[in-house]
Design an enzyme around this catalytic site. Structure first.
Site, short mmCIF file in Angstrom:
data_model
loop_
_atom_site.label_atom_id
_atom_site.label_comp_id
_atom_site.label_asym_id
_atom_site.label_seq_id
_atom_site.Cartn_x
_atom_site.Cartn_y
_atom_site.Cartn_z
N HIS A 1 0.71 -1.35 -0.01
CA HIS A 1 -0.08 0.05 0.13
C HIS A 1 0.87 1.18 0.00
O HIS A 1 0.21 2.20 -0.09
CB HIS A 1 -1.03 0.03 1.05
CG HIS A 1 -1.94 -0.79 1.03
ND1 HIS A 1 -3.20 -0.46 0.50
CD2 HIS A 1 -2.43 -1.98 1.34
CE1 HIS A 1 -4.19 -1.37 0.44
NE2 HIS A 1 -3.69 -2.41 1.06
N LYS B 1 -8.73 14.03 4.25
CA LYS B 1 -7.82 12.86 4.22
C LYS B 1 -7.00 13.04 5.50
O LYS B 1 -7.11 13.87 5.95
CB LYS B 1 -7.08 13.07 2.80
CG LYS B 1 -6.50 14.12 2.62
CD LYS B 1 -5.71 13.90 1.34
CE LYS B 1 -6.43 14.08 0.03
NZ LYS B 1 -6.49 12.78 -0.62
N ARG B 2 -6.10 11.86 5.80
CA ARG B 2 -5.38 12.13 6.55
C ARG B 2 -4.36 13.15 6.56
O ARG B 2 -3.99 13.65 5.19
CB ARG B 2 -4.57 10.86 6.89
CG ARG B 2 -5.34 9.59 7.63
CD ARG B 2 -5.72 10.01 9.11
NE ARG B 2 -5.00 10.07 9.79
CZ ARG B 2 -4.53 9.08 10.69
NH1 ARG B 2 -5.15 7.95 10.91
NH2 ARG B 2 -3.61 9.16 11.71
N LYS C 1 0.73 14.53 1.44
CA LYS C 1 -0.71 14.69 0.73
C LYS C 1 -0.76 16.23 0.58
O LYS C 1 -1.55 16.61 -0.11
CB LYS C 1 -1.73 14.26 1.79
CG LYS C 1 -1.72 12.68 1.88
CD LYS C 1 -2.95 12.24 2.66
CE LYS C 1 -2.93 10.88 2.88
NZ LYS C 1 -3.74 10.26 1.79
N THR D 1 -8.31 6.77 -2.53
CA THR D 1 -9.71 6.33 -2.78
C THR D 1 -10.66 7.61 -2.51
O THR D 1 -11.85 7.40 -3.04
CB THR D 1 -10.03 4.98 -1.55
OG1 THR D 1 -9.82 5.36 -0.38
CG2 THR D 1 -9.25 3.88 -2.18
N LYS E 1 -14.34 8.56 -4.38
CA LYS E 1 -15.87 8.90 -3.81
C LYS E 1 -16.29 10.22 -4.27
O LYS E 1 -17.46 10.36 -4.79
CB LYS E 1 -15.45 8.98 -2.20
CG LYS E 1 -15.12 7.75 -1.44
CD LYS E 1 -14.73 7.90 -0.27
CE LYS E 1 -13.89 6.77 0.36
NZ LYS E 1 -13.22 7.05 1.48
C1 LIG Z 1 -11.56 7.31 1.83
C2 LIG Z 1 -11.31 7.57 3.28
C3 LIG Z 1 -10.13 7.95 3.37
C4 LIG Z 1 -8.87 7.67 2.27
O1 LIG Z 1 -8.91 9.22 1.80
P1 LIG Z 1 -7.71 9.37 0.67
O2 LIG Z 1 -7.92 10.59 0.17
O3 LIG Z 1 -7.61 8.50 -0.45
O4 LIG Z 1 -6.37 9.39 1.63
C5 LIG Z 1 -9.72 8.18 4.40
N1 LIG Z 1 -10.36 8.41 5.53
C6 LIG Z 1 -11.76 8.22 5.43
C7 LIG Z 1 -12.64 8.41 6.68
C8 LIG Z 1 -12.51 7.88 4.24
O5 LIG Z 1 -13.75 7.52 4.07
#
Ligand SMILES: *Cc1c(COP(=O)(O)O)cnc(C)c1O
Length: 835
Positions: free
Chosen positions: A375, A566-567, A572, A674, A678
């Site tokens: 990952h 995101k985190r 990032k 991911t 979304k």
């Molecule tokens: C989808 C999701 C992530 C992943 O987000 P990235 O932008 O791909 O880092 C992290 N936390 C939550 C709560 C999510 O739903």
């Protein structure tokens, strides 16, 4: 053992029940039954929690018969099964998903209305199951949904953490962590199964001896054992009768451990020992993309691997006794990153020490059943455990790792005679002052499949990190681009858009996302665009209401909703986003607003509690927001908010309301992402670097429907040696002004110097994330975004196209790829009418 025997019954009369009816009257009466007779509540009860719980139990009842039939069907068909081993499952809420997949949401809603209750209120009472950090854990959750929907015999195995991902509060602009005791009011979705308890060993020592047949064999003695108790959670497929299982393990003390201490006269110490045992599953480690090397974490990893494998082997033995001849044809273990990779030596141990198998046969089974998903490319996230820690905690496991390594290095030496440098590089043991076990290499050596999670990521893996292994075994390496489930991430979280889509093209898209392509021509239909835009406005208002409630900042839904959730991590580049925000603010202050697009910028995410720069970034975002939102000159031109406690449930409101999705990692650093998917499915347009799955998103929608910017992964590496941020800042008046504002302390008037580490990071020639390098390109792309947004017809067209061309990013596609190229499972059809 005695426990199992004592409690075994077989009574046909107890097992077969007719399916429960889903009409409104039945749902109402069963809800009342649970609320009144089971939970003992009445009309004066002030807590919504019990109404939620009564509904959860009512809905769960409708899964039970299907769940049992699914288990029977897997047993009867004697099918191959895959076990998804993961330290994280970021499930979020379960109620809405269960109702959606059962197809009973409307009836439930009506039943509750008849009782004077709002379904939404009950849904809101559920606490997220936050048993994961971010993308990796959420991927596991989406995979389970798709496996059940595709009727594949896949079981999840994880840990039932007592405390999930911490709750984040913002105090004076800074992150404060609060424990997430998500189980405090019980978890109505789980079923405890103490009859399948397993015993897990730690400590002690390994011994070697001769078997009766004269073979050398090993065994693990003088161990301190812990019990693993399983809790099962149903995973319903979408309207298909399948209910798969997620089995989560909880640690418990053994009885005799207690007794021994008690006899020695130290009762209180024995209770303390019980505590130590149960500590193993107490808390999720809140590190995303970095390892912290704590002993307790290794305990968790081995605990999960051992409990799950023993469980699977016990089921095998119940059917096949000691015959493991077809075991490798009927079982597959998918390792979600290296976290569960102790499964490799543990399977060897179980087959040899417990089932009496010889090395070669055990190794044959192991290497035909293990598959590993990588990952990350970030070196700080690659797991290594000190050999000494293994020796103390898992001595028998270390023996086996050494033996795997010895045999592996012999193979390398045969292939590349005299190449001792290569042997050193590829060894499972990293030499040095503190010798360490390289968990990724262990996973690769034992796996028949090693995959990355997006095209670019899989390429970079074999060119860089795993190059030596690729030269040895090119056939092992493959790509499986991530996805997200369209059930939760469109059908559930975006009912307004779902209705519009279903009215236009029918409702087949929920389980066959290919169909959503039929929206493409509708992007040219002005009437459809108008309806799409109206839906977006509803969703933006819903998101604005949340921002108002959570942040006290007012977002006007007519503005461009520009979102990065995101985190929080340097790779990032939330900082790059913030530099653009400061640039816009500076333009307003200079009166450079002749052409302008009102923007509402939302940033959210948790920082690992020990990650100083990430926490400082949160503080900076909040300070900048404070200054901008309170400047009367700015008004509605620009709003900035930091959303506290970002989690699955927050994303369910955020992604439908977003116009612009920020995916701006340094190229080559984000494995897939991911969140990007979304957003896309919900009609947001992406501004992104050529990184992770962004590349594939752009491939699908075309350059006209994607705002690309920044250096490529190759350009990043080429620039690195001569990277000179000072020169870049000098040459760019916009960046210069932004940096001047930061230097001047404009955002930290009363806390001088607190952001110096951020400024230093941006201006350092060794900044690994090269924030300054992409500033110009990012700001220019943002200007193109602003211009596109001013043309409402154009923007709406782009929005529709993004949803319509998101088919590739359904986990249904991802899972079909895994199944075709790695697992080779046969779907098990269940009669939909049953249960
Ligand atoms: C989808 C999701 C992530 C992943 O987000 P990235 O932008 O791909 O880092 C992290 N936390 C939550 C709560 C999510 O739903």
């Amino acid at each position: 053992m005695s426990l199992k025997k004592k409690h075994m019954i077989y009574s046909p009369g107890l097992t077969e029940l007719p399916p429960l009816p889903n009409d409104i009257a039945s749902l109402t009466s069963e809800f009342r039954h649970y609320y009144t007779h089971n939970l003992g509540r009445d009309k004066y009860c002030r807590s919504l929690h019990y109404a939620y719980k009564a509904l959860a139990l009512t809905v769960r009842d409708r899964l039970m018969e299907r769940w049992k039939q699914t288990r029977y069907a897997y047993l009867d068909s004697d099918c191959k099964q895959t076990y998804y081993l993961s330290l994280e499952f970021l499930m979020g809420r379960a109620l809405g998903n269960a109702m959606l997949n059962l197809g009973i949401t409307d009836h439930v809603s009506q039943a509750l209305l008849d009782l004077g209750l709002q379904l939404e209120d009950l849904v809101e009472a559920e606490i997220d199951a936050g048993l994961g950090n971010g993308g990796l854990g959420r991927l596991a959750a989406c995979f389970l949904d798709s496996c059940a929907t595709l009727q594949l015999p896949v079981m999840g195995y994880g840990i039932r953490y007592e405390y999930g991902m911490f709750r984040q509060r913002i105090v004076d602009g800074r992150q404060v962590e609060e424990p997430d005791h998500w189980l405090r009011e019980g978890h109505p979705w789980e079923v405890e199964r103490p009859e399948y308890t397993q015993r897990i060993r730690f400590g002690g020592k390994s011994e070697f001896f001769r078997t009766a047949a004269g073979e050398l064999a090993g065994r693990w003695v003088d161990t301190s054992d812990v019990l693993a108790v399983p809790y099962d959670i149903p995973i319903p497929g979408y309207k298909n009768g399948t209910v798969n299982t997620l089995r989560l393990w909880k640690a418990a003390a053994t009885d005799e451990f207690n007794l021994g201490e008690f006899n020695a006269g130290s009762y209180t110490e024995s209770v303390a020992a019980k505590n130590a045992a149960e500590n193993i599953t107490m808390v999720l480690y809140p590190n995303d993309a970095s390892e912290n090397g704590k002993e307790l974490r290794l305990r968790q990893q081995y605990f999960l691997a051992s409990a799950s494998l023993q469980d699977i082997i016990a089921r095998w033995r119940a059917l096949y006794k000691g015959d493991f001849g077809t075991f490798a044809d009927k079982n597959c273990f998918q390792l979600n990153d290296t976290h569960p990779s102790c499964a490799v030596p543990e399977l060897m141990r179980l087959l040899m020490d417990e089932q009496g198998m010889a090395w070669d046969q055990a190794w044959d089974i192991t290497t035909r059943t293990m598959a590993y998903t990588n990952h990350t490319l970030l070196p700080e996230a690659l797991e290594k455990w000190p050999v000494q820690l293994f020796r103390n905690l898992l001595p028998r496991i270390l023996d086996i790792i050494f033996e795997i390594n010895a045999r592996f290095l012999k193979l390398v030496a045969d292939r590349w005679p005299g190449d001792s440098e290569r042997l050193r590089r590829m060894s499972l043991i990293e030499e040095g002052a503190v010798p360490q076990v390289r968990m990724a290499y262990l996973a690769i050596v034992a796996s028949f499949s090693v995959n990355g999670v997006a095209e670019l990521h899989s390429q970079l893996l074999v060119q860089g990190l795993f190059r030596d292994f690729f030269e040895l075994w090119p056939h092992k390496f493959n790509n499986k681009t991530n996805g997200v489930t369209p059930r939760r991430w469109i059908a559930w979280c975006n009912p307004a858009m779902s209705r519009l889509i279903s009215e236009a093209i029918g409702d087949g898209w929920t389980s066959d996302l290919q169909q959503i392509r039929q929206l493409v021509p509708l992007a040219e239909d002005p009437a459809f665009r108008e309806r799409w835009h109206a839906v977006k406005l509803i969703n933006k208002q819903r998101m604005a209401d949340m921002v108002e409630a959570q942040c006290g900042v007012t977002f006007d839904p007519n503005g461009l909703f520009d979102v990065q959730v995101k985190r929080i991590h340097e790779y990032k580049r939330q900082l790059l986003n913030l530099l653009h925000v400061i640039h816009l603010y500076n333009r307003i202050k200079r009166g450079d607003t002749a052409t302008w697009t009102n923007r509402c910028v939302l940033i959210g995410g948790k920082a690992a509690p020990g990650y100083y720069m990430a926490k400082l970034t949160i503080k900076l975002i909040n300070n900048v927001a404070q200054v901008i939102n309170n400047d009367p000159l700015v008004g509605d031109l620009l709003k900035v908010a930091f959303l506290p406690n970002y989690r699955v449930t927050a994303m369910e409101v955020v992604c439908p309301g977003t116009d612009l999705s920020e995916q701006i990692s340094t190229a080559g650093k984000e494995a897939s992402g991911t969140g990007n998917m979304k957003f896309m499915m919900n009609g947001a347009v992406t501004i992104g670097t050529l990184d992770g799955a962004n590349i594939e998103i752009r491939q699908e929608v075309g350059d006209d429907n994607f705002f690309m910017f920044g250096l490529t992964a190759e350009e990043v590496e080429a620039l690195r040696p001569q990277y000179d941020p000072a020169a870049i800042i000098d040459a760019d008046p916009d960046l210069n002004r932004v940096m001047q504002l930061l230097y001047s302390g404009h955002f930290n008037m009363f806390e001088p110097g607190i952001f110096d580490p951020v400024i230093n990071a941006i201006t350092s020639p060794t900044d690994p994330w090269m924030v300054a390098a992409d500033f110009r390109s990012f700001v220019d792309a943002q200007a193109r975004v602003a211009e596109a947004y001013r043309d409402r017809e154009r923007w709406t067209r782009m929005s529709i196209i993004n949803s319509a061309l998101s088919t590739k990013f359904s986990t249904d596609r991802t899972i079909l790829d895994y199944n075709r190229e790695i697992w080779n499972l046969q779907p098990v059809r269940l009669d939909m009418k049953q249960g």
